[in-house]
Design an enzyme around this catalytic site. Sequence first.
Site, PDB file in Angstrom:
ATOM      1  N   GLU A 200       0.839  -1.212   0.000  1.00 32.98           N
ATOM      2  CA  GLU A 200       0.000   0.000   0.000  1.00 32.98           C
ATOM      3  C   GLU A 200       0.871   1.258   0.000  1.00 32.98           C
ATOM      4  O   GLU A 200       0.821   2.077   0.924  1.00 32.98           O
ATOM      5  CB  GLU A 200      -0.956  -0.031   1.194  1.00 32.98           C
ATOM      6  CG  GLU A 200      -1.922  -1.209   1.113  1.00 32.98           C
ATOM      7  CD  GLU A 200      -3.043  -1.185   2.144  1.00 32.98           C
ATOM      8  OE1 GLU A 200      -2.838  -0.611   3.222  1.00 32.98           O
ATOM      9  OE2 GLU A 200      -4.123  -1.740   1.860  1.00 32.98           O
ATOM     10  N   GLU A 389      -5.172  -8.457  -1.372  1.00 35.94           N
ATOM     11  CA  GLU A 389      -5.872  -8.327  -0.085  1.00 35.94           C
ATOM     12  C   GLU A 389      -7.340  -8.066  -0.374  1.00 35.94           C
ATOM     13  O   GLU A 389      -7.674  -7.248  -1.242  1.00 35.94           O
ATOM     14  CB  GLU A 389      -5.346  -7.144   0.738  1.00 35.94           C
ATOM     15  CG  GLU A 389      -4.031  -7.393   1.417  1.00 35.94           C
ATOM     16  CD  GLU A 389      -3.621  -6.265   2.343  1.00 35.94           C
ATOM     17  OE1 GLU A 389      -4.505  -5.623   2.957  1.00 35.94           O
ATOM     18  OE2 GLU A 389      -2.412  -6.019   2.436  1.00 35.94           O
TER      19      GLU A 389
HETATM   20  C1  BG6 Z   1      -4.495  -3.225   4.592  1.00 37.18           C
HETATM   21  C2  BG6 Z   1      -3.134  -3.546   5.119  1.00 37.18           C
HETATM   22  O1  BG6 Z   1      -4.673  -1.861   4.636  1.00 37.18           O
HETATM   23  O2  BG6 Z   1      -5.607  -3.643   5.269  1.00 37.18           O
HETATM   24  C3  BG6 Z   1      -3.090  -4.673   6.133  1.00 37.18           C
HETATM   25  O3  BG6 Z   1      -2.214  -3.819   4.088  1.00 37.18           O
HETATM   26  C4  BG6 Z   1      -4.310  -4.576   7.017  1.00 37.18           C
HETATM   27  O4  BG6 Z   1      -1.880  -4.593   6.822  1.00 37.18           O
HETATM   28  C5  BG6 Z   1      -5.544  -4.743   6.157  1.00 37.18           C
HETATM   29  O5  BG6 Z   1      -4.306  -5.456   8.078  1.00 37.18           O
HETATM   30  C6  BG6 Z   1      -6.853  -4.792   6.911  1.00 37.18           C
HETATM   31  O6  BG6 Z   1      -6.970  -3.710   7.757  1.00 37.18           O
HETATM   32  P1  BG6 Z   1      -7.253  -3.893   9.300  1.00 37.18           P
HETATM   33  O7  BG6 Z   1      -7.120  -2.561   9.849  1.00 37.18           O
HETATM   34  O8  BG6 Z   1      -8.612  -4.447   9.402  1.00 37.18           O
HETATM   35  O9  BG6 Z   1      -6.213  -4.826   9.797  1.00 37.18           O
END
Ligand code: BG6
Length: 492
Positions: A200, A389
């Site tokens: 990111e 992701e």
């Molecule tokens: C992304 C990141 O923004 O979202 C991860 O690359 C992160 O590191 C994921 O864990 C989900 O976000 P969160 O805040 O629910 O863990």
Amino acid sequence: MAFPKNFLWGGATAANQFEGGWNADGKGISTADCMTRGSRTTPRMTTYKTPDGEVKGARFFFTGDAPAQGSQYGVFEGYDYPSHNGIDFYHRFREDIALFGEMGFKTFRMSINWTRIFPTGMELEPNEAGLKFYDEVFDELHKYGIEPLVTLSHYETPVALCNTWNGWADKRTIECWERYVTTVGNRYKGKVRYWLTFNEINIAQMAPYMGGGVGYSTPQIVADTCKHQFLGSARAVQILHSIDPNNMVGNMVAYGATYPNTCHPDDVLKAKLVSRGSHFFFDVQATGKYPNYKLKEYERAGIEFHLTEEEQQLLLDGTVDFLSFSYYMSSVTSADPKVIEDAKGNFMGGVKNPYLKASDWGWQIDPVGLRYACNELWDRYHLPLMVVENGMGAQDTLEADGTIHDPYHIDYLRGHIQEMDKVINEDGIELIGYTPWGCIDLVSASTGEMHKRYGFIYVDFQDDGTGNGDRYRKDSFYWYKKVIASNGEDLD
Ligand code: BG6
């Protein structure tokens, strides 16, 4: 319809959110190690000592309460830092990888924690124990036919670089980075073929400490940080290609569809302008050039920007082989300041979309937005795409018999996989892989909580420090196994 034969089904993690072992075997302190546990209502803090010797915490997101220049970030008594234990993958990786193997993963996304290899980032020689750990992890993955997909930097800048010269805001960090990339590239040649440079990369704009190890920030510093990370990313592409021409190197951007609130031309234009906030990062990493709109924006804001001829060439030579992104939600924007002001909105700000439901953490669920996002990127760059992701954080209940019933995870993922099917089979886009986030429960990046769970595998660690870390298969575990075995045909 089926997905392509070699489609990379898998799951995604990050070292600081699941390894634990924060100071084991010579590991140094990373920026993530100084971030406290928060909750939906209490923000996470990054802890530091002011030049006057006072220990404090600052909110990490949107620059938060900026600490005084000269503050030193670190780990201090009396704070709870969730990265320190993570889910203890450091000691339990064989058990976890066996479970990934059981699900039939073709790939596993993880990051190398830079501070295991170079504890302060500035050493000239690597830490052998850290290198050995990842050797064992990669060997274990290959035992199950799982291809590692490695992020070189996932919010894990050595905190010493942050404290010494403000992390990626300073050009000297690039040299330390080159040493790190060369070391891991050589060491894992033949074991790792898929690499991502910065997780990111666009987050450094909103959270400079988290994204760039930048402890003290201004708009000029943010622009410098982005430039140095772009140059670092381009060097990583060059280095990894020269070590092994089979290496495939991608970028990684937090991305989502941006919709206009109405069909008023001002709203439609605003949505386009807002989406430049993330397109900018794809533009540079995919084409090797800064887009004119960004140069104009810098001019208007009085931000100094210059690239030497050598740097211009480096960006051109270091474009990525494929594009990757995280996709959780879409957002809605308006050109009317009053509408924005009144908006209760989505997690990332903006106007609430009345057509969408949201998770308990306020992230609006929009599978169609994923198809929209893939089409935007494909039409702009014509490079292979990977969704690295995606998922929904939710509270799970561990039943007395060890089962976990999580239909909400299955529904969320099913909806997004159905859209990916259309992306491939109707839109003809080259989508090469899918790694849902937090395939095993881990620490949340935004809140530091354990109970915001994404995984197929439940991990018995709780936010109050209880739990023995045992792993349990959720209903979604068996469902995803079937999805992979049928190559995306059986989504029931
Ligand atoms: C992304 C990141 O923004 O979202 C991860 O690359 C992160 O590191 C994921 O864990 C989900 O976000 P969160 O805040 O629910 O863990």
